[in-house]
Design an enzyme around this catalytic site. Structure first.
Site, mmCIF file in Angstrom:
data_model
loop_
_atom_site.group_PDB
_atom_site.id
_atom_site.type_symbol
_atom_site.label_atom_id
_atom_site.label_comp_id
_atom_site.label_asym_id
_atom_site.label_seq_id
_atom_site.Cartn_x
_atom_site.Cartn_y
_atom_site.Cartn_z
ATOM 1 N N ASP A 1 0.862 -1.194 0.000
ATOM 2 C CA ASP A 1 0.000 0.000 0.000
ATOM 3 C C ASP A 1 0.902 1.250 0.000
ATOM 4 O O ASP A 1 0.871 2.045 0.920
ATOM 5 C CB ASP A 1 -0.956 -0.002 1.212
ATOM 6 C CG ASP A 1 -0.225 -0.011 2.550
ATOM 7 O OD1 ASP A 1 0.937 -0.462 2.587
ATOM 8 O OD2 ASP A 1 -0.802 0.448 3.548
ATOM 9 N N PHE A 34 -1.296 -0.898 12.190
ATOM 10 C CA PHE A 34 -2.137 -0.413 11.100
ATOM 11 C C PHE A 34 -2.550 -1.496 10.094
ATOM 12 O O PHE A 34 -3.730 -1.592 9.737
ATOM 13 C CB PHE A 34 -1.440 0.745 10.348
ATOM 14 C CG PHE A 34 -2.240 1.231 9.174
ATOM 15 C CD1 PHE A 34 -3.316 2.079 9.356
ATOM 16 C CD2 PHE A 34 -1.950 0.797 7.884
ATOM 17 C CE1 PHE A 34 -4.085 2.507 8.271
ATOM 18 C CE2 PHE A 34 -2.710 1.222 6.798
ATOM 19 C CZ PHE A 34 -3.776 2.080 7.002
ATOM 20 N N ASN A 35 -1.599 -2.262 9.571
ATOM 21 C CA ASN A 35 -1.946 -3.205 8.494
ATOM 22 C C ASN A 35 -2.996 -4.220 8.942
ATOM 23 O O ASN A 35 -3.849 -4.635 8.153
ATOM 24 C CB ASN A 35 -0.700 -3.962 7.998
ATOM 25 C CG ASN A 35 0.221 -3.085 7.185
ATOM 26 O OD1 ASN A 35 -0.188 -2.019 6.699
ATOM 27 N ND2 ASN A 35 1.469 -3.501 7.036
ATOM 28 N N ASP A 69 8.328 -1.850 6.436
ATOM 29 C CA ASP A 69 8.215 -2.737 5.272
ATOM 30 C C ASP A 69 9.577 -3.195 4.751
ATOM 31 O O ASP A 69 9.718 -4.369 4.364
ATOM 32 C CB ASP A 69 7.392 -2.046 4.177
ATOM 33 C CG ASP A 69 5.982 -1.735 4.669
ATOM 34 O OD1 ASP A 69 5.567 -2.293 5.705
ATOM 35 O OD2 ASP A 69 5.293 -0.921 4.030
HETATM 36 C C1 BDR Z 1 2.598 -0.418 8.503
HETATM 37 O O1 BDR Z 1 1.503 0.450 8.223
HETATM 38 C C2 BDR Z 1 1.840 1.345 7.199
HETATM 39 O O2 BDR Z 1 1.622 2.641 7.617
HETATM 40 C C3 BDR Z 1 3.284 1.124 6.872
HETATM 41 O O3 BDR Z 1 3.478 1.221 5.467
HETATM 42 C C4 BDR Z 1 3.577 -0.265 7.366
HETATM 43 O O4 BDR Z 1 3.297 -1.236 6.381
HETATM 44 C C5 BDR Z 1 3.172 -0.039 9.853
HETATM 45 O O5 BDR Z 1 2.181 -0.139 10.827
HETATM 46 CA CA CA Z 2 2.842 -0.607 4.072
#
Ligand code: BDR
Ligand code: CA
Length: 315
Positions: A11, A173-174, A244
């Protein structure tokens, strides 16, 4: 050793962009394609950003497919406050001259590539919400089973002092963005390595102002892209976490992280635990039913050495 054949599912995203730059400079990897998913930014932006980064880095030939524009069941909620209005930190990375994507949706694109290779030949590296992976599991489960393994960036497992959340106090987040997709993946029986905030926010493996300056001063085009893309994050947060890139690095050189196997549960209820990833540390459960290898330590200095040596090699 022949290079590991990989598909990146991302993303893009500031740190996703750095992961692409690193992967392109890594002879240990053969990038068969990149798939985009909504996450840090809407899909139109994350997909476009893949093309921007590939073209700026001199690799416009790598096939790119678009995937899910929204999580399995939830509304998309981007993180432009972190990644900038264009998802790339407002960096002066030009718009791509190529605006073409593979015709197939991400899941079909991945599935076709996997079927065209031997079982166990391809490693999938998801560094965004797991939505595309969940579609692959739903639409082509036999194909997914032919993957070698999945090395994902996601989760906060409370296994190190840094293993707390970045959206809620416990959620990364992911996983938070599409917890249902992540839950399906962790329940799939696939060979999963989860590189979570426990290791990606370890300060010994993050870019501080001093290290950023090294990128900024390098004449290498990849270092220049990395420096401009990450400048806004550095200014706002005082540090650039290499979430990442660490997932990609753990495929390049698995000795840079340590992992332990745990049963991992993904919380899908709403509220402050949405997207929490619980690694069950009880001894009996750990030996009975682990479903993922979770990263518990990173050799930060060696990780940074690897990234910087690759991104500044044309200085
Ligand atoms: C992850 O969430 C995204 O903001 C970053 O790209 C990373 O994959 C970190 O929590
Ligand atoms: Ca990411």
């Amino acid at each position: 050793m022949p290079p590991t054949k990989v598909i990146l599912d991302m993303d893009v995203g500031v740190d996703d962009a750095l992961a692409i730059l690193l992967a392109l400079r890594s002879p240990e990897l053969d990038i068969l394609g990149i798939t985009a998913v909504a996450g840090n930014a809407p899909l139109s932006m994350t997909a476009n950003n893949v093309l921007r980064v590939l073209e700026a880095a001199g690799a416009p030939e790598i096939p790119v497919a678009r995937g899910a524009a929204r999580p399995l069941t939830r509304e998309p909620e981007a993180a432009l406050h972190v990644h900038g209005n264009d998802g790339l930190g407002g960096a002066p990375v030009p718009q791509p001259s190529r605006l073409t994507f593979d015709d197939r949706p991400a899941a079909a694109f991945i599935s076709d590539i996997v079927m065209a290779h031997e079982p166990g030949e391809i490693t999938l590296i998801p560094t965004g919400p797991m939505t595309n992976v969940a579609h692959l599991l739903r639409e082509a489960p036999q194909t997914a089973a032919r993957l070698n393994r999945i090395v994902l960036m996601g989760g906060a497992f409370a296994l190190t002092p840094y293993g707390f959340g970045n959206v809620t106090s416990v959620s990364e987040f992911n996983i938070w963005a599409d917890p249902e997709a992540a839950a399906e993946l962790f329940a799939s029986g696939m060979d999963i390595t989860a590189v979570g905030l426990d290791v990606t926010t370890d300060p010994t493996g993050s870019i501080n102002a001093e290290r950023h300056e090294i990128l900024r001063r390098s004449a290498d085009p990849s270092a220049q892209i990395a420096a401009t893309v990450s400048a806004q994050v550095l200014e706002r947060y005082g540090v650039v976490n290499l979430h990442d890139p660490l997932a990609v690095t753990s495929v390049i050189d698995p000795t840079l992280i340590q992992t332990q196997r745990y049963p991992v549960e993904v919380i899908t209820v709403d509220g402050s635990t949405r997207g929490q990833t619980i690694a069950d540390r009880r001894a009996r459960r750990r030996s009975d039913s682990p479903n993922a290898a979770v990263a518990t330590a990173v050799d930060g200095p060696r990780f940074l050495d690897l990234i910087f040596s690759r991104l500044t090699q044309r200085a």
